[in-house]
Design an enzyme around this catalytic site. Structure first.
Site, PDB file in Angstrom:
ATOM      1  N   LEU A 299       0.852  -1.184   0.000  1.00  0.00           N
ATOM      2  CA  LEU A 299       0.000   0.000   0.000  1.00  0.00           C
ATOM      3  C   LEU A 299       0.889   1.234   0.000  1.00  0.00           C
ATOM      4  O   LEU A 299       1.676   1.446   0.936  1.00  0.00           O
ATOM      5  CB  LEU A 299      -0.916   0.018   1.225  1.00  0.00           C
TER       6      LEU A 299
ATOM      7  N   CYS B  43      -2.024  -0.871  -9.956  1.00  0.00           N
ATOM      8  CA  CYS B  43      -2.316   0.426  -9.330  1.00  0.00           C
ATOM      9  C   CYS B  43      -3.240   1.250 -10.226  1.00  0.00           C
ATOM     10  O   CYS B  43      -2.956   1.434 -11.412  1.00  0.00           O
ATOM     11  CB  CYS B  43      -1.031   1.194  -9.061  1.00  0.00           C
TER      12      CYS B  43
ATOM     13  N   ASP C 218     -11.283  -6.475  -0.170  1.00  0.00           N
ATOM     14  CA  ASP C 218     -12.381  -6.556   0.807  1.00  0.00           C
ATOM     15  C   ASP C 218     -12.222  -7.677   1.823  1.00  0.00           C
ATOM     16  O   ASP C 218     -13.218  -8.215   2.318  1.00  0.00           O
ATOM     17  CB  ASP C 218     -13.730  -6.703   0.102  1.00  0.00           C
TER      18      ASP C 218
END
Length: 321
Positions: A15, A96, A198
């Site tokens: 991240l 990305c 998720d």
């Protein structure tokens, strides 16, 4: 070729602006098996100024993957050669979605140019002796969903495993990750694939594996306020048991440790500023969490932040007696 530990089930997803050495070492404190991943490294910046760009890392983090971005095979190969001796594996960012990355034809833009993506994989494979992986999305948009074909292309080029985020580039991070789509890869590939998107609990991870048939899961934002999630997920995969999630007092103790690490790494002012993006993830379960977050993001001294966190915990405990 060097090998990763067998049967890795959890990858800590890279991240940007998040997964620095402090964050990764927090995850490692709970899990010895998770494959940690650095923030995305620009291949061009790395080749041009490797001393400035090689990020801080520690042997205690291993196994540790270094993620590279770029669109020039020869530059990507040179960058991979630079990190080869530092890495347990190397990952290519083909996923990305942010504008500044795809405008430079990096990240998910590479899914529109599978031949070039293949050339990049081949160029890197020629110069490294660690496993090579790639992360990408379902496609550029719902009308350009080419992840199955793209996966085959990367496999044929020499990728050792892949990770698929269950959204298209046009979705960015909105809506829900489509695990059913990732499941279309069942029986399609000879190399392992990991599912991403998720996964916020061990139950999510278990359900994701059932739907996708993946080798394991890659967890991103789910770890941001809960670095122990990787361990609980591994435990669930091994035993079927769902361990309790940390309560607020545990989360605040972890947050304090996170703050201490960032202040030590960056200095007080920059460390506290860096931590502002994490507060909401750690205190989301608190009543009026948004109000407390507004207070916390205005503070720039460690002792002030710690005092507010102690007040939050005291009020929470009082309200739940």
């Amino acid at each position: 070729m060097k090998q990763l530990p067998k049967d890795i089930k959890i990858i800590q997803a890279p991240l940007a602006g998040i997964s620095d050495i402090v964050y990764r070492k927090l995850v490692r404190e709970y899990s010895s098996e998770t494959l940690l991943t650095t923030e995305m490294l620009s291949s061009e910046a790395l080749v041009n100024n490797q001393k400035a760009l090689i990020l801080k890392y520690d042997k205690s983090e291993y196994p540790l993957s270094f993620q590279l971005s770029g669109h020039k095979p020869h530059i990507m190969a040179r960058a991979a050669k630079i990190v080869n001796n530092r890495a347990s594996s190397i990952d290519i960012n083909f996923g990305c979605p942010v504008n500044k990355v795809v405008k430079g034809t990096d990240g998910c833009a590479m899914m529109r140019n599978p031949n070039l993506a293949s050339d990049i994989v081949k160029a890197i494979k020629d110069v490294i002796d660690v496993p090579l992986s790639a992360k990408f999305r379902l496609g550029w948009s719902l009308d350009e969903m080419n992840f199955v074909e793209f996966a085959h292309t990367l496999q044929e080029a020499g990728a050792d495993f892949i990770t698929i985020h269950g959204r298209t580039r046009s979705q960015m991070y909105s809506g829900h990750a489509d695990w059913e789509k990732i499941g279309l890869l069942k029986g399609e590939l000879k190399i392992p694939y990991y599912a991403n998107g998720d996964i916020k609990s061990a139950q999510d991870a278990k359900k994701c594996l059932e739907i996708t048939g993946a080798q394991g899961v890659s967890i991103g934002r789910g770890l941001m306020g809960d670095p122990a999630l990787a361990y609980r997920t591994e435990h669930c995969f091994k035993t079927g048991e769902i361990l309790c999630e940390p309560d607020l007092s545990e989360k605040i103790e972890i947050l304090k440790k996170h703050i201490e690490g960032e202040v030590e790494l960056r200095g007080e002012i920059n460390g506290i500023k860096f931590m502002r993006k994490f507060y909401n993830f750690y205190i989301s379960s608190v009543r009026d969490a948004s109000k407390y977050r507004r207070v916390l993001v205005r503070l720039d001294k460690k002792e002030e932040v710690i005092r507010v966190l102690d007040e939050i915990l005291s009020l929470h405990l009082a309200n739940n007696r």
